[in-house]
Each structure stands twice: as C-alpha cells, then as structure tokens.
Design a protein around this motif. Structure first.
Motif, PDB file in Angstrom:
ATOM      1  N   ALA A   1      11.969  22.647  -9.841  1.00 41.18           N
ATOM      2  CA  ALA A   1      11.808  21.452  -9.009  1.00 41.18           C
ATOM      3  C   ALA A   1      10.360  20.985  -8.971  1.00 41.18           C
ATOM      4  N   SER A   2       9.431  21.931  -8.890  1.00 51.55           N
ATOM      5  CA  SER A   2       8.010  21.555  -8.859  1.00 51.55           C
ATOM      6  C   SER A   2       7.584  20.930 -10.190  1.00 51.55           C
ATOM      7  N   GLY A   3       8.066  21.498 -11.287  1.00 53.61           N
ATOM      8  CA  GLY A   3       7.739  20.942 -12.598  1.00 53.61           C
ATOM      9  C   GLY A   3       8.316  19.551 -12.785  1.00 53.61           C
ATOM     10  N   GLU A   4       9.564  19.367 -12.350  1.00 60.06           N
ATOM     11  CA  GLU A   4      10.211  18.056 -12.446  1.00 60.06           C
ATOM     12  C   GLU A   4       9.446  17.007 -11.645  1.00 60.06           C
ATOM     13  N   GLU A   5       8.893  17.431 -10.513  1.00 54.39           N
ATOM     14  CA  GLU A   5       8.209  16.490  -9.619  1.00 54.39           C
ATOM     15  C   GLU A   5       7.030  15.821 -10.304  1.00 54.39           C
ATOM     16  N   ILE A   6       6.357  16.523 -11.181  1.00 49.06           N
ATOM     17  CA  ILE A   6       5.199  15.950 -11.884  1.00 49.06           C
ATOM     18  C   ILE A   6       5.499  15.754 -13.369  1.00 49.06           C
ATOM     19  N   SER A   7       6.812  15.704 -13.698  1.00 44.90           N
ATOM     20  CA  SER A   7       7.232  15.536 -15.097  1.00 44.90           C
ATOM     21  C   SER A   7       6.555  16.552 -16.001  1.00 44.90           C
TER      22      SER A   7
ATOM     23  N   LYS B   1      10.801   5.445  -0.194  1.00 48.95           N
ATOM     24  CA  LYS B   1      10.887   6.247   1.032  1.00 48.95           C
ATOM     25  C   LYS B   1      11.396   7.653   0.750  1.00 48.95           C
ATOM     26  N   TRP B   2      12.158   7.812  -0.351  1.00 49.35           N
ATOM     27  CA  TRP B   2      12.715   9.126  -0.655  1.00 49.35           C
ATOM     28  C   TRP B   2      11.634  10.122  -1.040  1.00 49.35           C
ATOM     29  N   GLU B   3      10.483   9.627  -1.483  1.00 46.18           N
ATOM     30  CA  GLU B   3       9.363  10.529  -1.756  1.00 46.18           C
ATOM     31  C   GLU B   3       8.934  11.215  -0.457  1.00 46.18           C
ATOM     32  N   LEU B   4       8.925  10.453   0.631  1.00 46.39           N
ATOM     33  CA  LEU B   4       8.551  10.997   1.932  1.00 46.39           C
ATOM     34  C   LEU B   4       9.605  11.997   2.415  1.00 46.39           C
ATOM     35  N   TYR B   5      10.866  11.678   2.154  1.00 46.34           N
ATOM     36  CA  TYR B   5      11.954  12.573   2.551  1.00 46.34           C
ATOM     37  C   TYR B   5      11.897  13.876   1.752  1.00 46.34           C
TER      38      TYR B   5
ATOM     39  N   TYR C   1       0.838  -1.203   0.000  1.00 44.40           N
ATOM     40  CA  TYR C   1       0.000   0.000   0.000  1.00 44.40           C
ATOM     41  C   TYR C   1       0.871   1.250   0.000  1.00 44.40           C
ATOM     42  N   PHE C   2       1.950   1.203   0.764  1.00 44.11           N
ATOM     43  CA  PHE C   2       2.865   2.361   0.794  1.00 44.11           C
ATOM     44  C   PHE C   2       3.426   2.625  -0.594  1.00 44.11           C
ATOM     45  N   ASP C   3       3.860   1.559  -1.280  1.00 41.45           N
ATOM     46  CA  ASP C   3       4.509   1.700  -2.582  1.00 41.45           C
ATOM     47  C   ASP C   3       3.533   2.040  -3.705  1.00 41.45           C
ATOM     48  N   THR C   4       2.349   1.460  -3.662  1.00 42.75           N
ATOM     49  CA  THR C   4       1.436   1.582  -4.800  1.00 42.75           C
ATOM     50  C   THR C   4       0.322   2.605  -4.613  1.00 42.75           C
ATOM     51  N   VAL C   5       0.164   3.115  -3.385  1.00 32.62           N
ATOM     52  CA  VAL C   5      -0.904   4.096  -3.137  1.00 32.62           C
ATOM     53  C   VAL C   5      -0.351   5.360  -2.471  1.00 32.62           C
ATOM     54  N   TYR C   6       0.249   5.193  -1.308  1.00 30.13           N
ATOM     55  CA  TYR C   6       0.635   6.361  -0.509  1.00 30.13           C
ATOM     56  C   TYR C   6       1.776   7.150  -1.143  1.00 30.13           C
ATOM     57  N   ALA C   7       2.836   6.461  -1.542  1.00 30.35           N
ATOM     58  CA  ALA C   7       4.013   7.145  -2.087  1.00 30.35           C
ATOM     59  C   ALA C   7       4.178   6.927  -3.580  1.00 30.35           C
ATOM     60  N   VAL C   8       3.120   6.504  -4.241  1.00 30.98           N
ATOM     61  CA  VAL C   8       3.171   6.232  -5.670  1.00 30.98           C
ATOM     62  C   VAL C   8       3.281   7.531  -6.464  1.00 30.98           C
ATOM     63  N   GLU C   9       3.729   7.414  -7.724  1.00 33.70           N
ATOM     64  CA  GLU C   9       3.755   8.572  -8.615  1.00 33.70           C
ATOM     65  C   GLU C   9       2.354   9.180  -8.685  1.00 33.70           C
TER      66      GLU C   9
ATOM     67  N   GLY D   1       0.664  10.322  -6.374  1.00 36.34           N
ATOM     68  CA  GLY D   1      -0.103  10.040  -5.171  1.00 36.34           C
ATOM     69  C   GLY D   1      -0.064  11.218  -4.213  1.00 36.34           C
ATOM     70  N   PHE D   2      -0.550  10.995  -3.003  1.00 34.86           N
ATOM     71  CA  PHE D   2      -0.651  12.059  -2.009  1.00 34.86           C
ATOM     72  C   PHE D   2       0.695  12.719  -1.713  1.00 34.86           C
ATOM     73  N   VAL D   3       1.722  11.889  -1.474  1.00 31.16           N
ATOM     74  CA  VAL D   3       3.026  12.424  -1.085  1.00 31.16           C
ATOM     75  C   VAL D   3       3.633  13.258  -2.201  1.00 31.16           C
ATOM     76  N   GLU D   4       3.622  12.732  -3.404  1.00 32.41           N
ATOM     77  CA  GLU D   4       4.245  13.448  -4.520  1.00 32.41           C
ATOM     78  C   GLU D   4       3.481  14.716  -4.877  1.00 32.41           C
ATOM     79  N   ASN D   5       2.167  14.645  -4.874  1.00 30.93           N
ATOM     80  CA  ASN D   5       1.371  15.837  -5.176  1.00 30.93           C
ATOM     81  C   ASN D   5       1.554  16.920  -4.113  1.00 30.93           C
ATOM     82  N   SER D   6       1.722  16.493  -2.869  1.00 31.99           N
ATOM     83  CA  SER D   6       1.981  17.459  -1.797  1.00 31.99           C
ATOM     84  C   SER D   6       3.326  18.143  -2.007  1.00 31.99           C
ATOM     85  N   GLN D   7       4.315  17.363  -2.451  1.00 26.26           N
ATOM     86  CA  GLN D   7       5.620  17.942  -2.775  1.00 26.26           C
ATOM     87  C   GLN D   7       5.474  19.018  -3.839  1.00 26.26           C
TER      88      GLN D   7
END
Length: 226
Positions: free
Chosen positions: A90-96, A196-200, A34-42, A44-50
């Motif tokens: 950096a923000s643009g790179e985050e969402i390609s 985990k680096w998405e969280l970092y 769930y962490f890999d495929t939902v929470y920290a997925v491309e 997903g919540f973590v990346e979009n928050s970044q």
C-alpha cells in the motif's frame, strides 16, 4: 487488565489527524484550487504523510514478526507477514513505487491502461472502470465496516472468534479507533473535491498505525506469549 485510556502516541496521532483535517476542511471550503493543487495534490503533504504512515505500519509489523518469531506458531507468522507485506504494498502504491520521485517512465502497458499513466495497480482501468473504485474502494468499505464495527463486538462475545483472531494475530480495534474513523467519515462529507479521498486515506493510515501500536488484544498477539 486492558486499559481504556489513550496512550501518548494515540493523542499525538489524533492531534496530527485533527490538524490535518482542520486545514483540509478550511482550504476545501475557502480555496478549493489550493486544496486540489497544493494540499492534497500528488506528492503533496497529505499523500506523503500517507506513505510515511503506511510504511511505518509495515515496518512495525515486520518488527513484531522478527521479534516474536521464535515464540509464535506458523498461523501467527502467516497473519503478521501478510499484514506487513500488504501495508508495504500500500505504501509503495501510494507513491507509484517512487516513479515520480525518480522520474521513471511508465511502460507502454501502464500508459495505455492506467488512469494516471503511472506504474501502479490501484489506478488501472478495466472496461472503463478504475480498479481503485471497483476493488480498493468498494471492497475496502465492506471490510472496514466488518473490521471496525462487527469484529470488535464478536471478538468480545464469541470465544471461537477470539481464538481465531488471536491465532492469526488480527489486531482488534479499541472503540476510540472506531470512533475516530466514524468522525473522519462524517467530516469528509464537507470536503467538496474529488481529492477529498486523499484526506480520508490519511485517516486510514494514521488510525491503522495506532491500531498496530496498541490493539485491544496486544497482550495476546504482540507479546512473547505463545
């Protein structure tokens, strides 16, 4: 006088980060899939928050740039503009650059040379190594150590460094920013996932936004004072 207390924005930012890390640690240690495929997925919540926080940092810096433009010298303008562009990049790179959102096909060059076959630079592969690992991770680690641990001390003790940092509008961290980064670094060890680096990176995005909002030298760099 510079206050040492946390602002309401600091508290909100840290509460958000604590909750995000709490869920991340929980899922990473109870349901790794769930962490890999939902929470920290491309996308997903973590990346979009970044993305949102990095973009907010860029917007805030552009706001400073235009608000104080007529009051500041060229060195200040260069410093703030470079930071604003860097965080926008950096923000643009985050969402390609919105490629996945708008379903844009990558060019043949990026398909062949990008680890994720996407239009971004940080996942480019050179001689079998990702640029993200060679530059964005290793170089960034060195820069963060200097910025978070060394520069705050030197700024407070060496007048010439203080003058140079203020001249180019370099925001100096307060110690709670440094402590937050160190705690995030310690906690990330307990996340046993490649993602985990998405969280970092989320910690990076949150804390830098807080730094830009209220740096130690805010009076010197983000006011109309020349």
């Amino acid at each position: 006088m510079k206050t040492k207390t946390l602002t309401k924005t600091d508290i909100l930012g840290y509460v958000f980060l604590i909750i995000s890390f709490a869920f991340g640690l929980y899922y990473a240690n109870t349901d790794l899939n769930y962490f890999d495929t939902v929470y920290a997925v491309e996308d997903g919540f973590v990346e979009n928050s970044q993305f949102v926080l990095l973009l907010c940092s860029s917007i805030l810096l552009f706001f400073y740039f235009f608000k104080f433009f007529k009051h500041k010298n060229v060195y200040w303008k260069i410093g703030v503009l470079v930071m604003a562009i860097a965080f926008f990049f950096a923000s643009g790179e985050e969402i390609s650059w919105g490629q996945r959102i708008f379903h844009i096909q990558s060019s043949e060059y990026f398909i062949e040379n990008n680890a994720q076959h996407e239009t971004n630079l940080h996942n480019m592969v050179v001689d079998g190594e990702k640029i993200n690992k060679l530059i964005f991770s290793q170089l960034l680690t060195v820069m963060l150590v200097i910025y978070l641990l060394i520069l705050p001390v030197v700024y407070r003790k060496v007048a010439s460094i203080k003058k140079l940092a203020d001249l180019f509008a370099v925001p100096i961290v307060k110690w709670h920013h440094t402590i937050a980064f160190l705690i995030a670094t310690g906690l990330i060890v307990f996340v046993h996932s490649e993602r985990k680096w998405e969280l970092y990176e989320l910690a990076f995005a949150v804390i830098f936004f807080l730094i830009f909002l209220n740096p130690f030298n805010k009076k010197e760099i983000f006011t109309a004072k020349s």
